[in-house]
Write a protein that holds these residues in place. Structure first.
Motif, PDB file in Angstrom:
ATOM      1  N   PHE A 198     -48.940 -21.561  39.463  1.00  0.00           N
ATOM      2  CA  PHE A 198     -48.380 -22.146  37.977  1.00  0.00           C
ATOM      3  C   PHE A 198     -48.622 -21.691  37.108  1.00  0.00           C
ATOM      4  O   PHE A 198     -49.151 -20.196  36.444  1.00  0.00           O
ATOM      5  N   ASN A 199     -47.626 -22.402  35.888  1.00  0.00           N
ATOM      6  CA  ASN A 199     -47.548 -21.498  34.763  1.00  0.00           C
ATOM      7  C   ASN A 199     -48.282 -23.282  33.821  1.00  0.00           C
ATOM      8  O   ASN A 199     -48.591 -24.014  33.967  1.00  0.00           O
ATOM      9  N   SER A 200     -48.077 -22.277  32.443  1.00  0.00           N
ATOM     10  CA  SER A 200     -49.217 -23.187  31.184  1.00  0.00           C
ATOM     11  C   SER A 200     -48.375 -24.075  30.752  1.00  0.00           C
ATOM     12  O   SER A 200     -47.208 -22.935  29.671  1.00  0.00           O
ATOM     13  N   MET A 201     -48.033 -25.313  29.914  1.00  0.00           N
ATOM     14  CA  MET A 201     -47.716 -25.925  29.504  1.00  0.00           C
ATOM     15  C   MET A 201     -47.905 -24.537  27.514  1.00  0.00           C
ATOM     16  O   MET A 201     -47.135 -25.363  27.021  1.00  0.00           O
ATOM     17  N   ASN A 202     -49.777 -24.735  27.702  1.00  0.00           N
ATOM     18  CA  ASN A 202     -49.359 -24.238  26.749  1.00  0.00           C
ATOM     19  C   ASN A 202     -49.644 -22.759  26.183  1.00  0.00           C
ATOM     20  O   ASN A 202     -50.489 -22.215  27.014  1.00  0.00           O
ATOM     21  N   LYS A 245     -58.569 -23.486  34.366  1.00  0.00           N
ATOM     22  CA  LYS A 245     -58.860 -23.929  35.729  1.00  0.00           C
ATOM     23  C   LYS A 245     -57.274 -24.089  36.477  1.00  0.00           C
ATOM     24  O   LYS A 245     -56.987 -24.144  35.916  1.00  0.00           O
ATOM     25  N   CYS A 246     -57.208 -24.000  37.585  1.00  0.00           N
ATOM     26  CA  CYS A 246     -56.512 -24.886  38.389  1.00  0.00           C
ATOM     27  C   CYS A 246     -55.844 -26.381  38.476  1.00  0.00           C
ATOM     28  O   CYS A 246     -56.596 -26.976  39.073  1.00  0.00           O
ATOM     29  N   PRO A 247     -54.810 -26.080  38.019  1.00  0.00           N
ATOM     30  CA  PRO A 247     -54.596 -27.402  37.824  1.00  0.00           C
ATOM     31  C   PRO A 247     -54.624 -28.663  39.319  1.00  0.00           C
ATOM     32  O   PRO A 247     -54.392 -29.852  38.995  1.00  0.00           O
ATOM     33  N   LEU A 248     -54.310 -27.484  40.143  1.00  0.00           N
ATOM     34  CA  LEU A 248     -54.467 -28.918  41.643  1.00  0.00           C
ATOM     35  C   LEU A 248     -55.248 -28.677  42.110  1.00  0.00           C
ATOM     36  O   LEU A 248     -55.882 -29.912  42.529  1.00  0.00           O
ATOM     37  N   CYS A 249     -56.440 -27.485  42.836  1.00  0.00           N
ATOM     38  CA  CYS A 249     -57.705 -27.691  43.055  1.00  0.00           C
ATOM     39  C   CYS A 249     -58.619 -28.099  41.993  1.00  0.00           C
ATOM     40  O   CYS A 249     -60.033 -28.101  42.443  1.00  0.00           O
ATOM     41  N   GLY A 250     -58.796 -27.295  41.212  1.00  0.00           N
ATOM     42  CA  GLY A 250     -59.372 -27.464  40.106  1.00  0.00           C
ATOM     43  C   GLY A 250     -61.390 -26.425  39.798  1.00  0.00           C
ATOM     44  O   GLY A 250     -61.565 -25.875  39.088  1.00  0.00           O
ATOM     45  N   ASP A 251     -60.953 -24.970  41.007  1.00  0.00           N
ATOM     46  CA  ASP A 251     -61.362 -24.347  40.830  1.00  0.00           C
ATOM     47  C   ASP A 251     -60.691 -23.248  39.682  1.00  0.00           C
ATOM     48  O   ASP A 251     -59.803 -23.157  39.029  1.00  0.00           O
ATOM     49  N   THR A 252     -61.927 -22.374  39.665  1.00  0.00           N
ATOM     50  CA  THR A 252     -62.041 -21.492  38.516  1.00  0.00           C
ATOM     51  C   THR A 252     -60.932 -19.957  38.159  1.00  0.00           C
ATOM     52  O   THR A 252     -61.032 -19.382  38.500  1.00  0.00           O
ATOM     53  N   LYS A 253     -61.322 -19.702  39.326  1.00  0.00           N
ATOM     54  CA  LYS A 253     -60.769 -18.790  40.185  1.00  0.00           C
ATOM     55  C   LYS A 253     -59.331 -18.792  39.760  1.00  0.00           C
ATOM     56  O   LYS A 253     -58.564 -18.435  41.276  1.00  0.00           O
ATOM     57  N   VAL A 254     -58.840 -18.379  38.595  1.00  0.00           N
ATOM     58  CA  VAL A 254     -57.363 -18.252  38.472  1.00  0.00           C
ATOM     59  C   VAL A 254     -56.823 -16.835  37.713  1.00  0.00           C
ATOM     60  O   VAL A 254     -57.763 -16.435  37.296  1.00  0.00           O
ATOM     61  N   GLU A 255     -56.539 -16.478  37.941  1.00  0.00           N
ATOM     62  CA  GLU A 255     -55.882 -15.176  37.724  1.00  0.00           C
ATOM     63  C   GLU A 255     -53.988 -14.496  36.682  1.00  0.00           C
ATOM     64  O   GLU A 255     -53.672 -15.787  37.771  1.00  0.00           O
ATOM     65  N   GLN A 256     -54.261 -14.044  36.349  1.00  0.00           N
ATOM     66  CA  GLN A 256     -52.723 -14.148  35.779  1.00  0.00           C
ATOM     67  C   GLN A 256     -51.600 -13.139  36.792  1.00  0.00           C
ATOM     68  O   GLN A 256     -52.569 -12.009  36.931  1.00  0.00           O
ATOM     69  N   ILE A 257     -50.945 -13.828  36.951  1.00  0.00           N
ATOM     70  CA  ILE A 257     -49.985 -12.994  37.923  1.00  0.00           C
ATOM     71  C   ILE A 257     -49.542 -11.923  36.923  1.00  0.00           C
ATOM     72  O   ILE A 257     -48.876 -11.839  36.412  1.00  0.00           O
ATOM     73  N   ASP A 258     -49.311 -10.636  36.857  1.00  0.00           N
ATOM     74  CA  ASP A 258     -49.157  -9.809  36.548  1.00  0.00           C
ATOM     75  C   ASP A 258     -47.763  -8.560  37.269  1.00  0.00           C
ATOM     76  O   ASP A 258     -47.970  -8.767  38.761  1.00  0.00           O
ATOM     77  N   SER A 259     -47.161  -7.986  36.415  1.00  0.00           N
ATOM     78  CA  SER A 259     -46.325  -7.141  37.228  1.00  0.00           C
ATOM     79  C   SER A 259     -46.865  -5.415  37.768  1.00  0.00           C
ATOM     80  O   SER A 259     -47.755  -4.891  37.021  1.00  0.00           O
ATOM     81  N   GLU A 270     -46.355 -17.388  31.339  1.00  0.00           N
ATOM     82  CA  GLU A 270     -46.542 -16.898  31.992  1.00  0.00           C
ATOM     83  C   GLU A 270     -47.803 -17.637  33.201  1.00  0.00           C
ATOM     84  O   GLU A 270     -47.534 -18.775  33.839  1.00  0.00           O
ATOM     85  N   TRP A 271     -47.066 -16.785  34.652  1.00  0.00           N
ATOM     86  CA  TRP A 271     -47.720 -17.449  35.675  1.00  0.00           C
ATOM     87  C   TRP A 271     -49.010 -17.200  36.459  1.00  0.00           C
ATOM     88  O   TRP A 271     -49.815 -16.082  36.159  1.00  0.00           O
ATOM     89  N   TYR A 272     -49.728 -17.703  36.714  1.00  0.00           N
ATOM     90  CA  TYR A 272     -51.009 -17.634  37.300  1.00  0.00           C
ATOM     91  C   TYR A 272     -51.342 -17.944  38.598  1.00  0.00           C
ATOM     92  O   TYR A 272     -50.545 -18.412  39.538  1.00  0.00           O
ATOM     93  N   LEU A 273     -52.134 -17.653  39.487  1.00  0.00           N
ATOM     94  CA  LEU A 273     -51.934 -17.351  40.730  1.00  0.00           C
ATOM     95  C   LEU A 273     -54.005 -18.472  41.132  1.00  0.00           C
ATOM     96  O   LEU A 273     -54.888 -17.674  40.435  1.00  0.00           O
ATOM     97  N   CYS A 274     -53.983 -19.401  41.706  1.00  0.00           N
ATOM     98  CA  CYS A 274     -55.651 -19.997  42.057  1.00  0.00           C
ATOM     99  C   CYS A 274     -55.957 -18.730  43.415  1.00  0.00           C
ATOM    100  O   CYS A 274     -54.871 -19.657  44.825  1.00  0.00           O
ATOM    101  N   SER A 275     -56.718 -18.620  43.157  1.00  0.00           N
ATOM    102  CA  SER A 275     -57.148 -18.016  44.653  1.00  0.00           C
ATOM    103  C   SER A 275     -57.943 -18.164  45.978  1.00  0.00           C
ATOM    104  O   SER A 275     -58.380 -18.231  46.951  1.00  0.00           O
ATOM    105  N   SER A 276     -58.599 -19.262  45.026  1.00  0.00           N
ATOM    106  CA  SER A 276     -58.727 -20.600  46.350  1.00  0.00           C
ATOM    107  C   SER A 276     -57.693 -21.553  46.908  1.00  0.00           C
ATOM    108  O   SER A 276     -57.598 -21.654  48.200  1.00  0.00           O
TER     109      SER A 276
END
Lengths: 135, 114
Positions: free
Chosen positions: A110-114, A121-135, A99-105
């Motif tokens: 990014f994907n989830s290792m687990n 949280k975004c693994p890069l900037c740490g922002d909590t505005k994270v949403e799953q990329i949906d088809s 599953e892939w996620y998008l940080c809107s900040s």
């Protein structure tokens, strides 16, 4: 009773939900439905340039099954191109490997290792505005 | 979380002033950053001129260096496959981002300080 179809493995969801034709003869009323497994077969064979065997192993299906799915996908795309129909990518019997996620900040994906837990949280900037990329 | 988070960031040169390389496997250098001790290391890509499967080789090499996050603008199929197998997290930067190594490092450091 027919044997149930095994779900096909797909690496990630398509980037877009579909394609709309442009121009005088375009028709957004007629729709071609491309399944996610058909999209994946095109992606593996024609975009990643994998062989039929590699593609089938990747999707967890036999080579003849992959050929069948791929032929169907190409016929559908050809019909949409030649007759100016819109393509919608949806449906199919698939399981997503990741599953892939998008940080809107910061805009990173990014994907989830687990896969069991949705990242908060975004693994890069740490922002909590994270949403799953949906088809 | 006690686990070390070690980033591999593809760079155009062996300094933080260089920009991030658009391609992961064909990047000339990699910046390896450990978020726990803020250790920085530069690794030269010895496999850049390999005609085939350079992605596979460099990914395996980076994983052997205990990297567990690949961060890049574009990641190819072979790298994705190896990453999936080894539970390495992938981060794809926004398409318009043209960070230097230092700028990206600051973003990661700020996150880990919060």
């Amino acid at each position: 009773m027919a044997r149930p179809i095994n779900p096909r493995r797909v690496f990630s969801r398509p980037k877009v939900k579909g394609f709309i034709p442009m121009g005088f003869y375009s028709s957004d009323l007629d729709t071609i439905y491309l399944t996610v497994e058909e999209y994946e077969s095109i992606r593996l064979k024609d975009y990643m340039f994998l062989s039929q065997l590699e593609s089938s192993e990747h999707m967890g299906i036999s080579r003849p099954t992959l050929t069948r799915i791929y032929d169907k996908a190409r016929k559908k795309i050809a019909e949409a191109l030649c007759e100016g129909k819109q393509i919608l990518i949806q449906g199919g019997n698939v399981i997503y490997l990741e599953e892939w996620y998008l940080c809107s900040s910061c805009g990173s994906k990014f994907n989830s290792m687990n896969n069991k837990e949705n990242p908060t949280k975004c693994p890069l900037c740490g922002d909590t505005k994270v949403e799953q990329i949906d088809s | 979380m006690n686990e070390d988070r070690i980033f591999a960031i593809p760079l155009m040169g062996q300094s933080l002033d260089f920009k991030i390389s658009r391609l992961f496997a064909r990047s000339p250098f990699y910046l390896i950053f450990n978020t726990r001790n803020h250790n920085i290391q530069f690794i030269k890509n010895e496999f850049i001129d390999d005609k085939i499967q350079s992605g596979k080789t460099i990914s395996k090499f980076l994983i052997s260096q205990k990297v567990n996050i690949f961060c890049a603008c574009e990641i190819g199929f072979n790298v994705q496959k190896i990453a999936e197998k080894n539970k390495v997290q992938l981060i794809i930067l926004a398409e318009q981002s043209e960070f230097t190594g230092e700028e990206l490092l600051n973003i990661i450091k700020n996150k880990n300080n919060n």
